[in-house]
Enzyme design. Structure first.
Site, PDB file in Angstrom:
ATOM      1  N   LYS A  88       1.888   2.114  -5.123  1.00 34.54           N
ATOM      2  CA  LYS A  88       2.430   1.551  -6.374  1.00 34.54           C
ATOM      3  C   LYS A  88       1.503   1.806  -7.565  1.00 34.54           C
ATOM      4  O   LYS A  88       1.958   2.135  -8.651  1.00 34.54           O
ATOM      5  CB  LYS A  88       2.632   0.028  -6.232  1.00 34.54           C
ATOM      6  CG  LYS A  88       3.636  -0.347  -5.159  1.00 34.54           C
ATOM      7  CD  LYS A  88       3.711  -1.845  -4.965  1.00 34.54           C
ATOM      8  CE  LYS A  88       2.458  -2.459  -4.380  1.00 34.54           C
ATOM      9  NZ  LYS A  88       2.115  -2.063  -3.013  1.00 34.54           N
TER      10      LYS A  88
ATOM     11  N   GLY B 112      -4.509  -4.155  -3.851  1.00 39.73           N
ATOM     12  CA  GLY B 112      -5.492  -3.107  -4.147  1.00 39.73           C
ATOM     13  C   GLY B 112      -4.706  -1.881  -4.559  1.00 39.73           C
ATOM     14  O   GLY B 112      -4.071  -1.247  -3.724  1.00 39.73           O
ATOM     15  N   HIS B 113      -4.675  -1.587  -5.842  1.00 40.80           N
ATOM     16  CA  HIS B 113      -3.858  -0.484  -6.362  1.00 40.80           C
ATOM     17  C   HIS B 113      -4.771   0.666  -6.786  1.00 40.80           C
ATOM     18  O   HIS B 113      -5.528   0.541  -7.753  1.00 40.80           O
ATOM     19  CB  HIS B 113      -2.989  -0.979  -7.525  1.00 40.80           C
ATOM     20  CG  HIS B 113      -1.956  -1.991  -7.098  1.00 40.80           C
ATOM     21  ND1 HIS B 113      -1.036  -2.535  -7.943  1.00 40.80           N
ATOM     22  CD2 HIS B 113      -1.698  -2.525  -5.869  1.00 40.80           C
ATOM     23  CE1 HIS B 113      -0.255  -3.377  -7.264  1.00 40.80           C
ATOM     24  NE2 HIS B 113      -0.646  -3.389  -6.008  1.00 40.80           N
TER      25      HIS B 113
ATOM     26  N   GLN C  18       2.043  -6.053  -3.298  1.00 44.65           N
ATOM     27  CA  GLN C  18       2.457  -6.137  -1.886  1.00 44.65           C
ATOM     28  C   GLN C  18       3.772  -5.365  -1.686  1.00 44.65           C
ATOM     29  O   GLN C  18       3.986  -4.392  -2.387  1.00 44.65           O
ATOM     30  CB  GLN C  18       2.603  -7.604  -1.450  1.00 44.65           C
ATOM     31  CG  GLN C  18       1.289  -8.371  -1.326  1.00 44.65           C
ATOM     32  CD  GLN C  18       0.724  -8.875  -2.637  1.00 44.65           C
ATOM     33  OE1 GLN C  18       1.427  -9.475  -3.422  1.00 44.65           O
ATOM     34  NE2 GLN C  18      -0.543  -8.632  -2.884  1.00 44.65           N
TER      35      GLN C  18
ATOM     36  N   ASP D 294       0.810  -1.224   0.000  1.00 45.74           N
ATOM     37  CA  ASP D 294       0.000   0.000   0.000  1.00 45.74           C
ATOM     38  C   ASP D 294       0.845   1.275   0.000  1.00 45.74           C
ATOM     39  O   ASP D 294       0.433   2.306   0.553  1.00 45.74           O
ATOM     40  CB  ASP D 294      -0.960   0.014   1.201  1.00 45.74           C
ATOM     41  CG  ASP D 294      -1.892  -1.171   1.187  1.00 45.74           C
ATOM     42  OD1 ASP D 294      -2.196  -1.660   0.087  1.00 45.74           O
ATOM     43  OD2 ASP D 294      -2.299  -1.606   2.273  1.00 45.74           O
TER      44      ASP D 294
HETATM   45  P1  GDP Z   1      -0.709   0.367  -3.546  1.00 43.44           P
HETATM   46  O1  GDP Z   1      -1.306  -0.906  -3.071  1.00 43.44           O
HETATM   47  O2  GDP Z   1       0.766   0.409  -3.317  1.00 43.44           O
HETATM   48  O3  GDP Z   1      -1.054   0.683  -4.972  1.00 43.44           O
HETATM   49  O4  GDP Z   1      -1.324   1.508  -2.639  1.00 43.44           O
HETATM   50  P2  GDP Z   1      -2.890   1.678  -2.234  1.00 43.44           P
HETATM   51  O5  GDP Z   1      -3.637   2.145  -3.408  1.00 43.44           O
HETATM   52  O6  GDP Z   1      -3.367   0.459  -1.544  1.00 43.44           O
HETATM   53  O7  GDP Z   1      -2.771   2.780  -1.105  1.00 43.44           O
HETATM   54  C1  GDP Z   1      -2.180   4.015  -1.348  1.00 43.44           C
HETATM   55  C2  GDP Z   1      -3.212   5.120  -1.023  1.00 43.44           C
HETATM   56  O8  GDP Z   1      -2.537   6.357  -0.982  1.00 43.44           O
HETATM   57  C3  GDP Z   1      -4.270   5.253  -2.070  1.00 43.44           C
HETATM   58  O9  GDP Z   1      -5.451   5.680  -1.447  1.00 43.44           O
HETATM   59  C4  GDP Z   1      -3.718   6.358  -2.984  1.00 43.44           C
HETATM   60  O10 GDP Z   1      -4.748   7.066  -3.654  1.00 43.44           O
HETATM   61  C5  GDP Z   1      -3.028   7.239  -1.989  1.00 43.44           C
HETATM   62  N1  GDP Z   1      -1.831   7.967  -2.482  1.00 43.44           N
HETATM   63  C6  GDP Z   1      -0.853   7.538  -3.312  1.00 43.44           C
HETATM   64  N2  GDP Z   1       0.131   8.449  -3.391  1.00 43.44           N
HETATM   65  C7  GDP Z   1      -0.230   9.489  -2.599  1.00 43.44           C
HETATM   66  C8  GDP Z   1       0.395  10.731  -2.237  1.00 43.44           C
HETATM   67  O11 GDP Z   1       1.507  11.056  -2.658  1.00 43.44           O
HETATM   68  N3  GDP Z   1      -0.293  11.535  -1.357  1.00 43.44           N
HETATM   69  C9  GDP Z   1      -1.506  11.183  -0.852  1.00 43.44           C
HETATM   70  N4  GDP Z   1      -2.095  12.009  -0.004  1.00 43.44           N
HETATM   71  N5  GDP Z   1      -2.117  10.031  -1.166  1.00 43.44           N
HETATM   72  C10 GDP Z   1      -1.492   9.186  -2.017  1.00 43.44           C
HETATM   73  P1  IMO Z   2      -0.854  -4.132  -2.330  1.00 44.61           P
HETATM   74  O1  IMO Z   2      -0.394  -4.668  -3.659  1.00 44.61           O
HETATM   75  C1  IMO Z   2      -1.057  -4.551   1.986  1.00 44.61           C
HETATM   76  C2  IMO Z   2      -1.260  -8.614   3.592  1.00 44.61           C
HETATM   77  C3  IMO Z   2      -2.544  -8.978   4.290  1.00 44.61           C
HETATM   78  C4  IMO Z   2      -2.013  -9.957   5.333  1.00 44.61           C
HETATM   79  C5  IMO Z   2      -0.924 -10.695   4.563  1.00 44.61           C
HETATM   80  C6  IMO Z   2      -1.372 -12.016   3.969  1.00 44.61           C
HETATM   81  O2  IMO Z   2      -2.155  -3.408  -2.393  1.00 44.61           O
HETATM   82  O3  IMO Z   2       0.221  -3.366  -1.675  1.00 44.61           O
HETATM   83  P2  IMO Z   2      -2.910 -12.633   1.887  1.00 44.61           P
HETATM   84  O4  IMO Z   2      -4.321 -12.290   1.565  1.00 44.61           O
HETATM   85  O5  IMO Z   2      -1.930 -12.191   0.860  1.00 44.61           O
HETATM   86  O6  IMO Z   2      -2.741 -14.082   2.230  1.00 44.61           O
HETATM   87  O7  IMO Z   2      -2.578 -11.840   3.257  1.00 44.61           O
HETATM   88  O8  IMO Z   2      -0.514  -9.820   3.527  1.00 44.61           O
HETATM   89  N1  IMO Z   2      -1.416  -8.106   2.205  1.00 44.61           N
HETATM   90  C7  IMO Z   2      -1.309  -6.815   1.870  1.00 44.61           C
HETATM   91  N2  IMO Z   2      -1.144  -5.718   2.647  1.00 44.61           N
HETATM   92  N3  IMO Z   2      -1.108  -4.427   0.647  1.00 44.61           N
HETATM   93  C8  IMO Z   2      -1.253  -5.519  -0.138  1.00 44.61           C
HETATM   94  O9  IMO Z   2      -1.185  -5.460  -1.489  1.00 44.61           O
HETATM   95  C9  IMO Z   2      -1.404  -6.771   0.470  1.00 44.61           C
HETATM   96  N4  IMO Z   2      -1.594  -8.037   0.010  1.00 44.61           N
HETATM   97  C10 IMO Z   2      -1.583  -8.830   1.085  1.00 44.61           C
HETATM   98  O10 IMO Z   2      -3.151  -7.847   4.877  1.00 44.61           O
HETATM   99  O11 IMO Z   2      -1.397  -9.247   6.376  1.00 44.61           O
HETATM  100 MG    MG Z   3      -2.854  -1.575  -1.867  1.00 45.77          MG
END
Ligand code: GDP
Ligand code: IMO
Ligand code: MG
Length: 416
Positions: A16, A40-41, A221, A13
């Protein structure tokens, strides 16, 4: 031809999806190479929010194409939900999506098993309950179903019957769906994918194209969740590092760079060690300002401070060539920010954790740095220089907001 990988440098999270979406305009291909719908991207494109779980974070309006590699585990049900959502805004986008027929499928049984196992564990892992662990387990124990099995109905039914037979014995007859039901559903999903015009093309068939065109590999991840080197057993069930590019026939030597995305602070979802977690008011403030709630499960993310020992470990473990720092804007207005510079592990100071065991029971040793009112402020530049100096990893880009275009290259900016 340009070829880079972008991976998570913390516990996932890190942003990416947004970062990949930003770069994808300059690439012909975005390849997802590991994990499944546990990811979840999030992408904010023209003020609309999209959360991709399986679909690569391609620029929606360009002609960039997405490839789902055999290193993934794919829930076809989820894939179709995502493609339909994207199609509603960008008709025809599915034609830009390619699936390797060699990939393994997440079946309804895997999702059920994930729930049963989590509920049975005395110390739950906190999985996303998306069936990831059981799907990779079946892959390794040779009971899995590959996408290409869907074209040979006799083989498919036979394999499903065998797998169901095993699972019913292992789980005392608790699997809700029978093999025929799963068989019918899978064939229906295959027909839907065909009607969406996605391509079924293997990495072998793509080898020449991938060498002639530009490719961005999108990690899922983060390194600290890697199956081998993350905080085991609180990890996901697949590799999360750049060597996952081998699932499309590349070596990491063929990459121009491997960029690790990291937040200006740290978050984690699910169980497991998190040395710099802040259980107090500041952690809660970061969660509120950073909207730190899971993009896949909606769970509140655990929040804390930047962890340099973890980043040093990640740097050496994963061969990162540079960092991209996201979400620094979330810390705007903090008078001071804490940074963990070392761990105290059972009375011993450790700046570089030697194995993933060192993260268990590690007490953080903090320094405090002056905060910044906004990311143009000199204190923020100092913060970045500190990260570079302490980890030996340069910072090439920063992201200062959730929207795709809110990114900036640091080269000129550092010179200011
Ligand atoms: P990912 O799994 O690495 O793609 O990240 P997620 O989407 O799960 O979580 C990142 C969160 O931060 C999302 O809600 C994005 O919209 C938000 N985000 C990404 N970059 C920035 C940033 O530079 N500033 C802020 N405020 N939010 C960001
Ligand atoms: P992105 O790509 C954050 C975590 C779960 C749990 C552990 C194992 O959005 O960064 P699983 O369902 O893979 O067996 O869960 O890994 N986890 C993540 N945490 N971002 C993710 O993906 C994750 N994918 C799995 O919360 O702790
Ligand atoms: Mg994510």
């Amino acid at each position: 031809m340009k070829r880079i990988a972008i991976v998570g440098a913390q516990w996932g999270d890190e942003g990416k999806g947004k970062v990949v979406n930003y770069f994808s305009r300059d690439y012909q291909w975005v390849v997802r190479f590991s994990g499944g719908a546990n990811a979840g991207h999030t992408i904010y494109f023209r003020d609309k929010k999209f959360v991709n779980h399986l679909v690569p974070s391609i620029a929606m309006d360009g002609d960039c194409k997405g490839f789902l590699s055999a290193g993934m585990v794919i829930d076809l049900e989820q894939l179709i939900v995502e493609l339909r959502e994207l199609e509603a805004h960008f008709p025809g986008i599915s034609r830009r999506i390619y699936l390797d027929p060699e990939v393994f499928l997440v079946l309804p049984w895997h999702k059920q098993e994930d729930v049963i196992l989590e509920d049975m564990r005395r110390t739950p892992i906190g999985t996303t309950r998306r069936g990831i662990g059981p799907a990779y387990t079946d892959k390794a124990s040779r009971g899995g179903i590959k996408l290409y099995h869907l074209i040979d109905e006799d083989v498919l039914l036979d394999r499903l019957e065998e797998l169901h037979h095993l699972k019913q014995q292992l789980y005392g007859g608790r699997m809700e769906q029978g093999p025929r039901e799963v068989f019918d559903r899978l064939l229906k999903l295959k027909d839907e994918l065909v009607s969406l015009d996605v391509h079924f093309t293997s990495a072998v068939e793509m080898a020449k194209t991938f060498r002639e065109e530009s490719v961005l590999f999108e990690g899922a991840q983060g390194v600290m969740l890697d199956l081998d080197f993350g905080t085991y057993p609180f990890v996901t069930s697949s590799p999360t590092m750049a060597h996952g590019v081998s699932t499309v026939g590349f070596s990491t030597f063929e990459l121009d760079s491997v960029m690790g995305v990291l937040k200006a602070y740290t978050t984690r979802v699910g169980g497991g060690p998190f040395p710099t977690e802040d259980h107090g008011a500041e952690g809660a403030l970061i969660r509120e300002r950073g909207k730190e709630f899971g993009a896949t499960t909606g769970r509140p993310r655990r929040c804390g401070w930047l962890d340099l020992p973890a980043l040093r470990y990640v740097h050496y473990r994963s061969g990162l060539t540079s960092f991209i720092v996201t979400k620094a804007d979330v810390l705007n207005g903090f008078e001071k920010v804490k940074v963990c510079v070392a761990y105290d592990v059972k009375g011993k100071r450790k700046e570089l954790p030697a194995t993933s065991r060192d993260f268990f029971g590690a007490e953080p040793v903090y320094v405090e740095l002056p905060g910044w009112p906004d990311t143009n402020h000199d204190n923020f530049r100092k913060y970045l220089r500190f990260i570079h100096q302490q980890t030996g990893t340069p910072i090439d880009y920063i992201s200062y907001g959730p929207r795709t275009e809110e990114m900036l290259e640091t080269r000129e900016w550092f010179a200011k």
